[in-house]
Design a protein around this motif. Sequence first.
Motif, PDB file in Angstrom:
ATOM      1  N   ARG A  67       0.859  -1.198   0.000  1.00 49.05           N
ATOM      2  CA  ARG A  67       0.000   0.000   0.000  1.00 49.05           C
ATOM      3  C   ARG A  67       0.891   1.243   0.000  1.00 49.05           C
ATOM      4  O   ARG A  67       1.950   1.252   0.657  1.00 49.05           O
ATOM      5  CB  ARG A  67      -0.878  -0.020   1.261  1.00 49.05           C
ATOM      6  CG  ARG A  67      -1.661   1.279   1.454  1.00 49.05           C
ATOM      7  CD  ARG A  67      -2.585   1.270   2.644  1.00 49.05           C
ATOM      8  NE  ARG A  67      -1.959   0.977   3.941  1.00 49.05           N
ATOM      9  CZ  ARG A  67      -1.125   1.786   4.585  1.00 49.05           C
ATOM     10  NH1 ARG A  67      -0.748   2.936   4.067  1.00 49.05           N
ATOM     11  NH2 ARG A  67      -0.646   1.442   5.777  1.00 49.05           N
ATOM     12  N   PRO A  68       0.466   2.289  -0.722  1.00 49.24           N
ATOM     13  CA  PRO A  68       1.269   3.518  -0.651  1.00 49.24           C
ATOM     14  C   PRO A  68       1.182   4.136   0.754  1.00 49.24           C
ATOM     15  O   PRO A  68       0.267   3.838   1.505  1.00 49.24           O
ATOM     16  CB  PRO A  68       0.632   4.428  -1.709  1.00 49.24           C
ATOM     17  CG  PRO A  68      -0.686   3.846  -2.039  1.00 49.24           C
ATOM     18  CD  PRO A  68      -0.676   2.411  -1.633  1.00 49.24           C
ATOM     19  N   ASP A  82      10.955   3.171   3.698  1.00 48.66           N
ATOM     20  CA  ASP A  82       9.969   2.078   3.822  1.00 48.66           C
ATOM     21  C   ASP A  82      10.678   0.850   4.369  1.00 48.66           C
ATOM     22  O   ASP A  82      11.877   0.657   4.144  1.00 48.66           O
ATOM     23  CB  ASP A  82       9.398   1.709   2.441  1.00 48.66           C
ATOM     24  CG  ASP A  82       8.426   2.787   1.969  1.00 48.66           C
ATOM     25  OD1 ASP A  82       8.121   3.692   2.756  1.00 48.66           O
ATOM     26  OD2 ASP A  82       7.967   2.680   0.807  1.00 48.66           O
ATOM     27  N   THR A 112       3.640  -3.255  -6.715  1.00 51.19           N
ATOM     28  CA  THR A 112       4.121  -2.058  -6.004  1.00 51.19           C
ATOM     29  C   THR A 112       2.946  -1.172  -5.612  1.00 51.19           C
ATOM     30  O   THR A 112       1.794  -1.461  -5.966  1.00 51.19           O
ATOM     31  CB  THR A 112       5.061  -1.242  -6.905  1.00 51.19           C
ATOM     32  OG1 THR A 112       4.281  -0.713  -7.964  1.00 51.19           O
ATOM     33  CG2 THR A 112       6.175  -2.089  -7.464  1.00 51.19           C
ATOM     34  N   GLU A 113       3.276  -0.112  -4.903  1.00 46.68           N
ATOM     35  CA  GLU A 113       2.237   0.831  -4.488  1.00 46.68           C
ATOM     36  C   GLU A 113       1.575   1.509  -5.670  1.00 46.68           C
ATOM     37  O   GLU A 113       0.524   2.114  -5.549  1.00 46.68           O
ATOM     38  CB  GLU A 113       2.821   1.877  -3.515  1.00 46.68           C
ATOM     39  CG  GLU A 113       3.884   2.814  -4.095  1.00 46.68           C
ATOM     40  CD  GLU A 113       5.313   2.288  -3.924  1.00 46.68           C
ATOM     41  OE1 GLU A 113       5.531   1.089  -4.181  1.00 46.68           O
ATOM     42  OE2 GLU A 113       6.199   3.077  -3.514  1.00 46.68           O
TER      43      GLU A 113
END
Length: 893
Positions: A67-68, A82, A112-113
């Motif tokens: 998740r972003p 991150d 990816t996000e």
Amino acid sequence: MASNGYRNGNKGAIKPLASSNVRSSSFKSRLPPSSNHSSGSALRRSSSAGSGGDGVPGRVRVAVRLRPRNAEESIADADFADCVELQPELKRLKLRKNNWDSETYEFDEVLTEFASQKRVYEVVAKPVVESVLDGYNGTVMAYGQTGTGKTFTLGRLGEEDTSARGIMVRSMEEILANVSPEIDSVSVSYLQIYMETIQDLLDPANDNISIVEDPRTGDVSLPGATHVEIRHEQSFLELLKLGEAHRIAANTKLNTESSRSHAILMVHIKRSVLGEEVSIPSETDKSSHFVRPPKPLVRKSKLVLVDLAGSERVQKSGSEGHMLEEAKSINLSLSALGKCINALAENSAHVPIRDSKLTRLLRDSFGGTARTSLIVTIGPSPRHRGETASTILFGQRAMKVENMLKIKEEFDYKSLARRLEIQLDKLIAENERQQKAFDDEVERINLEAQNRVSEAERNFTDALEKERLKCQMEYMESVKMLEEKMIENQQKHGCDGFTKDKCNGEGSGSSIAEDIAEVKKLLEKEAHMRKEAEKEVNKLKSQLGQCTDAGAGVDGEILKLQIALEDEVLQKRKLEEEIVILRSQMLQLTFEADQMRRCLSRGGPGNAYTGLDSPMSQVSDNGHKTPVSALFDQVGVQKVLDLLESEDANVRIHAVKVVANLAAEEANQERIVEAGGLTSLLMLLRSYEDETVRRVAAGAIANLAMNEANQELIMLQGGISLLSITASDAEDPQTLRMVAGAIANLCGNDKLQATLRSEGGIKALLGMVRCGHPDVLSQVARGIANFAKCESRASTNGMRSGRSLLIDEGALPWIVQNANNDAAPIRRHIELALCHLAQHEVNAKDMINGGALWELVRITRDCSREDIRSLARRTLNSSLVFRAEMRRLRIEL
Ligand code: ADP
Ligand code: MG
């Protein structure tokens, strides 16, 4: 639950983390993913194997989605990196341990996000949905810490922004686009598991649904759950919204939040498909094949979409101060799932599937037959590194779980029954139409024949009447003419006499003597003339007589008339013949119609001219004459028999069939024989030209031969040798059956025994066993039994002595061989024949040598008929020779 339900289907498929196999396999493959089954035909093969066939290995696929950072994280973790670093092209994820150390994990997909919802769907769910449409069960499950995007991934409706639609909506869209609403069905149920109770999100009142397991297949189902049929995407969206609303309401009531419960959407798909066509060689003609229509099959598959409760609870619930019991219950399902996946990943003997509702419901998804995709969701925050690490490990273990994909296909009885019913109705209607057309046709032919007959009769009567009148008038005229002629002649003669008399009278003045002499002379002359006149009259009279006798012959016209008359008679005969042909055709048609009607009403085939053992009766049940007999009366025996000699081969075939059918009725037999029918039938047998004629003629003779009086007639007309010749050169089993039947009937006549032997009847009867057809064998056996019975009777009465002619003719080996024939009629006749033969000591020695004693002993023991059993016993006991032999062999009865 099947004991092996959660076992690994393929131990070798468990891949090490860094294995290149893991990397090379793709979520995108539509086929059950396996290096051994990577072609399209593998799937088809497995699909044709049906639900009972072996499956194909299919490992659980696992994708990880990051998740972003959310707004809070962007601020709070601004200075930190991150906790994970993604390498999507290598399908790798690096989990940072600290600033300088990290661990690398491989997944089937790394999202990816920035991954779009569309891409997530296509990579994670689409292959599963496609499998479900093909008839496999499928599961897509989201696992991860609360707030990492499970619901975002699965449950977003995307009403305002279509690109935001999650897996649930996209899956349904794909399903609806691929099914046919007329024949397939799609229904959903939407459930929540909270504290080990299953609640219906479509019907909140339904809050404790139980799981039912099929003990045979191990399949689980939730009969108590609401199933809603889905036809449009919009109604599905409404349903999801309703489910969500109920979920919130239920959770508020229970004072919990949705992250503590598992939401499960089940989509049930039922699709009708046709199996493959099967080509089967035809029984009658091996070179031709007929194709059996494909089997209707129904595929019942299930797509399960699971939005799990937040995984952090496994570790944290207790420490966050929840009541212990509640915490245990909340986490029970999730921890049981973890244990099951561990057990499966390690291929351990026991998988604790029964420990929770969730694992029971998902038994097919992990280690079962479904195609399963797991998406593990993680957040970027280093603060949740621990949670993220445990989520990643869960995903890694799940990757080791191997399923065996099996298609969920079964025979669609309902659809077959429906199809057959339609077909049956069509056939019934067609049959009715044909029957009607047939009746109309018979009616039409009947009417036409009647019209032609009456028209011919009318024409003939008119012509005859006209000719008769004409002939009469001409005759009258010629008679009148002759009479006039005669009167004219007579008048001429009468006038001459008178003139002479007058002249003589005038000369009476001369002398008396002269006068006398003159008178005498005159008298003599007169006498002479009278004689002459008489002669003349006689001549005329005879001429008149001649004229009268010759009648029309006098006149050429009358002769012509006679010829014309003969022509007319000939024509009338021809017409009559034609009428007989038409009537006999009609007779046959009526008979066939009658047969067909009986056959239809009884549902079994009719039997034409087969009255061997049981003559077919043409008299209907209520005693009225059948149409055939009635028509027969109209046409007349002689006319039908005449047609047997018709020049037209078709008419002959026709006629012989009619005669055979009629001969099956006892009431007609006498008439047929009286009219010479037997002779005609025997002639047909002799001059056989066509197997049908010969078979039918033999059938008719067999029927006639049932009557004792006819039996002698058949013999006198050389029938025995004719039947014997036919028996030796016919090959058609039905012809042989008729001939054997006829001879068998003759065998039952005491007076024919010697002739039957001398004219080759017995040899012919025995010769027919070459055909091997049970019907023929049964008639042969009957003939032998009849013959043996007559012989036995004659011997008892002292009319004959010496060994049986049957033994002389070499019948014994066949009799012994078939005494225990499987076919009851054959066996029964032979058993009787053996008893009759055994009644006379002269036969005993041959019978013992031929093995007949054993059969007789067997009959005393095994025969199903009490009377025959005791007859055999009596016969053996009363024979000295047999008794001695039985003593020798120590046989006791
Ligand atoms: P979960 O169901 O795992 O508890 P949610 O799906 O409710 O998590 O997500 C929590 C929040 O994060 C929501 O506000 C959601 O919109 C947001 N979110 C989750 N995943 C993404 C994503 N991939 N991109 C953007 N926002 C996301
Ligand atoms: Mg959620």
